[in-house]
Design a protein around this motif. Structure first.
Motif, PDB file in Angstrom:
ATOM      1  N   MET A   1       0.778  -1.481  -0.029  1.00 59.08           N
ATOM      2  CA  MET A   1       0.192  -0.193   0.396  1.00 59.08           C
ATOM      3  C   MET A   1       0.840   1.446   0.448  1.00 59.08           C
ATOM      4  SD  MET A   1      -3.027  -0.452   2.437  1.00 59.08           S
ATOM      5  CE  MET A   1      -4.133  -1.694   1.980  1.00 59.08           C
ATOM      6  N   GLU A   3       0.246   4.061   1.299  1.00 55.28           N
ATOM      7  CA  GLU A   3      -0.105   4.710   1.999  1.00 55.28           C
ATOM      8  C   GLU A   3      -0.530   4.018   3.375  1.00 55.28           C
ATOM      9  OE1 GLU A   3      -2.851   6.214  -0.830  1.00 55.28           O
ATOM     10  OE2 GLU A   3      -2.467   8.116   0.873  1.00 55.28           O
ATOM     11  N   ARG A   4       0.347   4.425   4.677  1.00 52.92           N
ATOM     12  CA  ARG A   4      -0.592   4.122   5.411  1.00 52.92           C
ATOM     13  C   ARG A   4      -1.992   3.944   6.033  1.00 52.92           C
ATOM     14  NH1 ARG A   4       0.553   0.043   4.602  1.00 52.92           N
ATOM     15  NH2 ARG A   4      -0.771  -0.560   7.175  1.00 52.92           N
ATOM     16  N   LEU A   5      -3.108   3.570   6.265  1.00 47.55           N
ATOM     17  CA  LEU A   5      -4.172   3.883   6.490  1.00 47.55           C
ATOM     18  C   LEU A   5      -4.004   5.296   7.544  1.00 47.55           C
ATOM     19  CD1 LEU A   5      -6.543   1.121   5.373  1.00 47.55           C
ATOM     20  CD2 LEU A   5      -6.370   3.892   3.698  1.00 47.55           C
ATOM     21  N   SER A   6      -3.290   4.276   9.071  1.00 48.11           N
ATOM     22  CA  SER A   6      -4.367   5.607  10.034  1.00 48.11           C
ATOM     23  C   SER A   6      -3.114   5.370  10.667  1.00 48.11           C
ATOM     24  CB  SER A   6      -4.559   4.199  10.487  1.00 48.11           C
ATOM     25  OG  SER A   6      -4.924   3.200  11.246  1.00 48.11           O
ATOM     26  N   GLY A   9      -2.573   6.041  14.753  1.00 47.56           N
ATOM     27  CA  GLY A   9      -3.559   6.321  15.221  1.00 47.56           C
ATOM     28  C   GLY A   9      -4.564   4.956  16.200  1.00 47.56           C
ATOM     29  N   VAL A  10      -4.565   4.271  15.698  1.00 48.12           N
ATOM     30  CA  VAL A  10      -4.653   3.165  17.041  1.00 48.12           C
ATOM     31  C   VAL A  10      -3.724   2.923  17.923  1.00 48.12           C
ATOM     32  CG1 VAL A  10      -5.201   0.498  16.061  1.00 48.12           C
ATOM     33  CG2 VAL A  10      -5.476   1.992  14.981  1.00 48.12           C
ATOM     34  N   ARG A  11      -2.372   2.928  17.496  1.00 51.71           N
ATOM     35  CA  ARG A  11      -2.165   2.479  18.980  1.00 51.71           C
ATOM     36  C   ARG A  11      -2.144   3.900  19.731  1.00 51.71           C
ATOM     37  NH1 ARG A  11       2.960   0.812  14.923  1.00 51.71           N
ATOM     38  NH2 ARG A  11       1.935   1.920  13.861  1.00 51.71           N
ATOM     39  N   ARG A  13      -4.532   5.747  21.030  1.00 53.75           N
ATOM     40  CA  ARG A  13      -6.241   5.734  20.954  1.00 53.75           C
ATOM     41  C   ARG A  13      -5.778   4.175  21.813  1.00 53.75           C
ATOM     42  NH1 ARG A  13      -9.045   2.851  23.129  1.00 53.75           N
ATOM     43  NH2 ARG A  13      -8.188   0.518  21.673  1.00 53.75           N
ATOM     44  N   ASP A  30      -2.674  -3.031  15.065  1.00 57.11           N
ATOM     45  CA  ASP A  30      -1.669  -2.062  15.138  1.00 57.11           C
ATOM     46  C   ASP A  30      -2.480  -2.400  14.055  1.00 57.11           C
ATOM     47  OD1 ASP A  30      -1.292  -3.782  13.156  1.00 57.11           O
ATOM     48  OD2 ASP A  30       1.892  -2.908  13.357  1.00 57.11           O
ATOM     49  N   ASP A  31      -2.512  -1.344  12.959  1.00 57.85           N
ATOM     50  CA  ASP A  31      -3.664  -0.856  12.224  1.00 57.85           C
ATOM     51  C   ASP A  31      -3.250  -2.151  10.950  1.00 57.85           C
ATOM     52  OD1 ASP A  31      -0.866  -0.189  11.878  1.00 57.85           O
ATOM     53  OD2 ASP A  31      -1.671   1.464  10.447  1.00 57.85           O
ATOM     54  N   ALA A  32      -1.779  -2.651  10.267  1.00 54.67           N
ATOM     55  CA  ALA A  32      -1.359  -3.493   9.833  1.00 54.67           C
ATOM     56  C   ALA A  32      -2.080  -4.706   9.691  1.00 54.67           C
ATOM     57  CB  ALA A  32      -0.501  -3.227   9.422  1.00 54.67           C
ATOM     58  N   GLY A  33      -2.352  -5.036  11.234  1.00 54.33           N
ATOM     59  CA  GLY A  33      -2.797  -5.983  11.589  1.00 54.33           C
ATOM     60  C   GLY A  33      -4.157  -6.341  11.492  1.00 54.33           C
ATOM     61  N   LEU A  34      -4.816  -5.249  11.688  1.00 53.13           N
ATOM     62  CA  LEU A  34      -6.581  -4.659  11.685  1.00 53.13           C
ATOM     63  C   LEU A  34      -6.745  -5.204   9.914  1.00 53.13           C
ATOM     64  CD1 LEU A  34      -9.357  -4.033  12.712  1.00 53.13           C
ATOM     65  CD2 LEU A  34      -8.536  -2.159  12.795  1.00 53.13           C
ATOM     66  N   GLU A  35      -6.589  -4.207   9.925  1.00 49.87           N
ATOM     67  CA  GLU A  35      -6.456  -4.659   8.449  1.00 49.87           C
ATOM     68  C   GLU A  35      -6.145  -6.358   7.386  1.00 49.87           C
ATOM     69  OE1 GLU A  35      -3.999  -1.948   6.070  1.00 49.87           O
ATOM     70  OE2 GLU A  35      -4.486  -0.328   7.162  1.00 49.87           O
TER      71      GLU A  35
END
Lengths: 267, 210
Positions: A1, A3-6, A9-11, A13, A30-35
């Motif tokens: 990808m 650009e990183r999406l988030s 942000g997730v961390r 929070r 983390d965001d990648a894991g969530l994706e």
């Protein structure tokens, strides 16, 4: 990808809960894991062989019926922008060419009414405003040339003649006149059904006029009529590109007008 | 981090996909089948959250159109994902219009109970999220966020392509995807920790997956 999406942000929070409340299995997310998790859970699942067969069958039918030779519409073009540009120059060039022919024709139509050589300078001056505003109604451009036109020869007559010739020429090829010119004619003739009569009258008058006077005028109008006919045919196509390239279009239009104007004068 | 690499798997086939599409455009039907197999899972996942159980039907319709218009398409593998997603989305919206069913009110219980197998191979302590639960979570998002997340993560589009599919500015779509993912992470995190504010059904699902 790309650009990183988030981002973080997730961390971020999660850090807001320092009390360890997030020690569950999702803590390591983390965001990648969530994706990844979402993609795994939501993508596809069971593959349906029948559905694939139907799609392939549809493909075969389309291929064999020649549907695959259909033209690419804008929404079908997913090439990245740089690639897409490569395909354009030809189109753009043609568009500019048509625009200059078209606008040149308008300019000549305006100049043509001036007729004599002394108007050449004026003609140049007039050609410019009419070329930078290709959508301006014909009436206006005729006003601009009316100043330099012969008083006994109102520019509207000239315009009517040009439009009528364009109309005749285009009609004989089974094509429609562009809407501006058509509306002009309809309003001048006071009715759509009177256009034919109006035009035959106008053209007859034009022939009368040109016979006794010097041939230069005839040549000039003949020239401009051809171009006006092109206006009728091409303006729909060239509108987009002529807008996009106003600068170039108007420049070459002006040149075209000047060039043809002097050509008419030479005779 | 190993995790970073994982989401790329969706796009990993773009090269292969582009080649298959090119061959299909030359008339190779086996290549078209290859393209189908690469693209279909993502499309189906996307459609499921738009139209629920009708996803397969809508996908089927979309593929008829894709098969018919393949000759019109211009672009590479990534472009093909975007093009097909646009077609699928239009089909889905047509479908919803016909049904007059709001996207998130359609039933999602049935047929979606096929849990994905355990994915321990993927990473550390990551547990699998059931398809059902994932769908439910995504559907709780506002529509723009849900679509942005799905197009990016499930269909595998990049930001600009997702924006084009949705007919929005890339910035808006990026923001929507960001917010959507954040919200999903929040939901998952909160549930994982304290089962707070989730429905009974959700708790049950979570209990299973723990």
């Amino acid at each position: 990808m790309g650009e990183r999406l988030s981002g973080d942000g997730v961390r971020g929070r999660r850090r807001a809960h320092p009390d360890g409340a997030l020690s569950g299995p999702w803590d390591a997310l983390d965001d990648a894991g969530l994706e990844m998790l979402l993609a795994t859970a939501l993508r596809g699942g069971h593959s349906d062989a029948d559905a694939e067969q139907r799609a392939v069958a549809a493909f075969r039918v389309a291929r064999d019926s020649g549907a695959h030779r259909a033209r690419t519409r804008r929404r079908d073009d997913w090439r990245v922008r740089e690639e897409r540009r490569v395909g354009r120059p030809v189109k753009t060039t043609l568009g500019v060419l048509f625009a200059s022919l078209t606008l040149g024709g308008v300019a000549v139509a305006a100049i043509g009414s001036a007729g004599s050589s002394s108007d050449n300078g004026d003609g140049r001056g007039d050609a410019h405003p009419s070329t930078v505003a290709p959508h301006r109604p014909r009436g206006e451009s005729s006003q601009s040339s009316a100043g330099s036109g012969r008083p006994d020869h109102p520019a509207t007559a000239q315009d009517a003649e040009a439009h009528c010739r364009a109309y005749e020429q285009v009609k004989s090829r089974g094509k429609a006149l562009d809407s501006t010119a058509w509306h002009w004619l309809v309003s001048a003739a006071h009715g759509e059904d009177k256009v034919v009569a109006y035009c035959s009258e106008q053209l007859a008058r034009a022939t009368e006029r040109s016979t006794p006077s010097h041939s230069a005028a005839t040549d000039g109008t003949g020239n401009s009529d051809k171009d006006a006919a092109k206006t009728g045919e091409k303006s729909a196509k060239s509108d987009g590109s002529s807008q996009g390239s106003d600068g170039r279009g108007s420049t070459s239009g002006g040149q075209g007008g000047a060039g043809k104007g002097s050509g008419g004068k030479g005779k | 981090m190993g995790q970073r690499r994982q989401p790329r798997r969706v796009q990993a086939y773009d090269g292969e996909l582009g080649a298959a599409v090119a061959r299909a455009q030359d008339g190779d039907e086996a290549a078209f089948a290859v393209a189908y197999r690469i693209v279909q899972p993502g499309l189906l996942g996307y459609l499921r959250s738009l139209v629920g159980d009708d996803a397969e039907d809508v996908a089927s319709d979309a593929w008829l159109e894709i098969a018919r218009d393949l000759g019109r398409f211009k672009g590479d593998g990534a472009g093909f994902r975007g093009w097909t997603a646009t077609i699928a989305r239009h089909r889905a919206l047509d479908h919803l219009r016909r049904q007059r069913v709001r996207p998130r009110s359609s039933a999602l219980e049935q047929d979606l109970l096929d849990l994905p197998g355990p994915h321990a191979t993927h990473d550390e302590a990551m547990e699998s999220l059931s398809t059902e639960r994932a769908l439910e979570l995504v559907r709780e998002l506002p529509r723009d966020q849900a679509e942005a997340v799905l197009l990016r993560v499930v269909v595998g589009l990049d930001g600009p392509a997702a924006a084009r599919v949705l007919g929005k500015r890339p910035g808006a779509v990026r923001t929507a995807a960001h917010r959507g993912l954040k919200r999903l992470a929040h939901r998952l995190g909160v549930e994982g920790a304290e089962d707070e504010g989730v429905t009974d059904e959700a708790s049950r699902t979570l209990g299973e997956s723990k």
